[in-house]
Design an enzyme around this catalytic site. Structure first.
Site, PDB file in Angstrom:
ATOM      1  N   TYR A 161       0.820  -1.206   0.000  1.00 33.90           N
ATOM      2  CA  TYR A 161       0.000   0.000   0.000  1.00 33.90           C
ATOM      3  C   TYR A 161       0.859   1.263   0.000  1.00 33.90           C
ATOM      4  O   TYR A 161       0.485   2.274  -0.588  1.00 33.90           O
ATOM      5  CB  TYR A 161      -0.917   0.012   1.224  1.00 33.90           C
ATOM      6  CG  TYR A 161      -2.227  -0.709   0.999  1.00 33.90           C
ATOM      7  CD1 TYR A 161      -3.427  -0.011   1.011  1.00 33.90           C
ATOM      8  CD2 TYR A 161      -2.261  -2.071   0.758  1.00 33.90           C
ATOM      9  CE1 TYR A 161      -4.631  -0.656   0.796  1.00 33.90           C
ATOM     10  CE2 TYR A 161      -3.456  -2.732   0.544  1.00 33.90           C
ATOM     11  CZ  TYR A 161      -4.638  -2.027   0.553  1.00 33.90           C
ATOM     12  OH  TYR A 161      -5.815  -2.673   0.328  1.00 33.90           O
ATOM     13  N   LYS A 163       4.854   1.280   0.197  1.00 35.46           N
ATOM     14  CA  LYS A 163       6.258   1.258  -0.192  1.00 35.46           C
ATOM     15  C   LYS A 163       6.503   0.410  -1.430  1.00 35.46           C
ATOM     16  O   LYS A 163       5.765  -0.534  -1.700  1.00 35.46           O
ATOM     17  CB  LYS A 163       7.099   0.689   0.960  1.00 35.46           C
ATOM     18  CG  LYS A 163       7.099   1.543   2.203  1.00 35.46           C
ATOM     19  CD  LYS A 163       7.749   0.814   3.365  1.00 35.46           C
ATOM     20  CE  LYS A 163       6.957  -0.391   3.797  1.00 35.46           C
ATOM     21  NZ  LYS A 163       7.422  -0.999   5.035  1.00 35.46           N
ATOM     22  N   ALA A 164       7.568   0.770  -2.128  1.00 32.25           N
ATOM     23  CA  ALA A 164       8.118  -0.060  -3.196  1.00 32.25           C
ATOM     24  C   ALA A 164       9.488  -0.546  -2.735  1.00 32.25           C
ATOM     25  O   ALA A 164      10.214   0.173  -2.046  1.00 32.25           O
ATOM     26  CB  ALA A 164       8.239   0.724  -4.491  1.00 32.25           C
ATOM     27  N   ASP A 291      -0.365  -6.421  10.444  1.00 34.12           N
ATOM     28  CA  ASP A 291      -0.421  -6.975   9.090  1.00 34.12           C
ATOM     29  C   ASP A 291       0.438  -8.232   9.073  1.00 34.12           C
ATOM     30  O   ASP A 291       1.571  -8.221   8.610  1.00 34.12           O
ATOM     31  CB  ASP A 291       0.071  -5.947   8.081  1.00 34.12           C
ATOM     32  CG  ASP A 291      -0.202  -6.370   6.647  1.00 34.12           C
ATOM     33  OD1 ASP A 291      -0.913  -7.386   6.445  1.00 34.12           O
ATOM     34  OD2 ASP A 291       0.301  -5.713   5.718  1.00 34.12           O
TER      35      ASP A 291
END
Length: 479
Positions: A161, A163-164, A291
């Protein structure tokens, strides 16, 4: 005795739970391409405390975004100072002074700071001076901007959602992971669509990375990914964008993991419970991973490590009765006791433990385990699935299994009468007669793990095609 790998000719087939896992564990990825949303010209100095904005702006979109930024900022401050979060409140004057009086930094490799915009912009919109900088007092980074300016072999690994993540090689020698805010990700796109303020939306998203950096510094454990450094630099017309440099791991692929030996799958489980035991007793208090999915973990040299901490929390649920301590999962619900202090007892710990059961233990622990260990493993799976145990008891029981396995004690209760006579042949090999089996440490042959020659004989006799075996000098992680 050392546990050795044994090459035997055996025939097995893989057939359990693959269909179920495809439905339970498949999580679609996100678009990896970094696409910058169009700038709208909306003022970007929204980082000041929302209560300092003009009263007439209270409730506006700009005020709401500033409120969210302030909450994220205060969360970072709480973790930095090792304080358990209290009820939502204003920042204490001492904290405010420290923010305002932080000395200016010029180098991008100075201790991590949170940049809050320009004073001129703030004054023009009625906000408090957002030039406040938060010195997080992190240790001097081992790696910084100079290092990531000389990278090679850049490869996109994935995004979530916020970070890359990319794999790069620094100075042609060290492979690391780089994390940064994904300008084409869900958080940025949703925020810009709602508030039309790219700079402020970036600041809101970047606090998640800042929080993760603080936690990686505060929570030191062999099953938590290492933070190597960070870099502030201008990108996408936004000053001081943040990139973190971390240890690189391999993604956890559950389907592939099910095709490995029980010994390696057990290593994943004991790595996980050691991590959860540390999180339950960490310097910050009991930490829960909100998460909690396999994609939040990686494998480094066979060990499981958590890589994503931006959704970790030390919040403890308050309660007035047991009914307030309700934990809901897709397949089960639990009600925990409410303590006399008005807190749900061990809720963070139990949430982590049940997630470990439903994502890991139920698939990895019992299947193809040594027969004499299966009753104990079944007991562990059942107890965690019902939350009868806490993390202390769970880690103690898994450490007991490890001791039985490493020492060979688990073999003492087995009664074996060899069906055939085995004759040792020193310095012999059978390279042309080897063939594939499952599970195997070698995909072109049959390389298995045994404790001693007696277990090797038992393994060979359990496979009709086995005519001979070779003991090697290779050892596994249990040596």
């Amino acid at each position: 005795m050392r546990r050795r790998k044994l090459a035997v000719a055996a025939g097995c087939c893989l057939s359990f739970l693959l269909g179920t896992l495809l439905n339970v564990l498949f999580i679609p990825g996100f678009d990896p391409h970094q696409q910058r949303p169009a700038r709208s010209g909306v003022p970007t100095a929204l980082a000041g405390p929302p209560l300092d904005l003009p009263e007439e702006e209270r409730g506006s979109r700009r005020w709401e975004l500033a409120r969210q930024i302030r909450e994220r900022y205060e969360e970072v401050v709480r973790y930095q100072h090792h304080r358990a979060p209290a009820a939502r409140r204003l920042v204490r004057p001492l904290e405010r002074r420290l923010m305002d009086l932080a000395p200016p930094r010029t180098s991008s490799e100075q201790p991590l700071r949170v940049e809050k915009g320009s004073a001129a912009q703030a004054e023009s919109h009625g906000g408090a001076s957002p030039r406040a900088k938060l010195d997080l007092a992190l240790e001097p980074p081992a790696l910084g901007c100079r290092d990531i300016h000389n990278v090679s072999s850049v490869r996109y690994l994935g995004s979530g959602y916020t970070k890359a993540v990319y794999k790069v090689v620094l100075n042609r020698t060290l492979a690391v992971a780089l994390k940064s805010v994904d300008f084409g990700g869900h958080d940025i796109e949703t925020c810009v669509r709602q508030y039309a303020a790219l700079d402020a939306c970036y600041r809101l998203a970047s606090y998640k990375i800042v929080k993760e950096m603080v936690l990686l510094q505060r929570l030191r454990h062999s099953n938590i990914l290492q933070l190597y450094g960070y870099c502030y630099q201008d990108s996408n017309d936004i000053p001081h964008t943040l990139t973190t440099i971390t240890e690189l791991g391999s993604p956890l692929e559950m389907i592939q993991l099910l095709q490995t030996s029980w010994e390696d799958r057990f290593r994943i489980c004991i790595s996980l419970v050691r991590l959860l035991h540390y999180l339950a007793h960490s310097p910050l208090g009991s930490v829960t991973l909100l998460d909690f999915r396999p994609r939040q973990f990686v494998i480094v040299d066979g060990e499981l490590k958590v890589t994503d901490l931006d959704d970790a929390s030390i919040e403890e649920s308050s309660c007035t009765s047991n009914s307030d301590c309700f934990i809901e999962f897709p397949a089960r619900n639990f009600t925990l006791p409410c303590s006399v202090e008005g807190r749900c007892q061990n809720m963070n710990e139990k949430r982590n433990l049940y997630n470990a059961y439903r994502f890991f233990f139920t698939y990895l622990l019992p299947h193809s385990a040594p027969p004499t260990l299966r009753p104990l493993l079944d007991m562990i799976v059942n107890a965690t699935g019902e939350l009868h145990w806490g993390i202390d008891e769970t880690v103690a029981q898994l450490e007991r299994v490890l001791h039985l396995y490493k020492s060979g004690i688990y073999l003492q209760n087995a009664t074996r009468v060899p069906k055939a006579e085995y004759r040792p042949i020193p310095e012999a090999a059978i390279p042309d007669e080897n063939y594939r089996c499952w599970p195997s440490y070698h995909h072109k042959g049959c390389l298995l793990s045994v404790f001693d020659i007696n277990e090797a004989i038992e393994v060979c006799e359990n496979h009709s095609q086995c005519k001979a075996f070779v003991l090697t000098n290779q050892t596994t992680w249990t040596a």
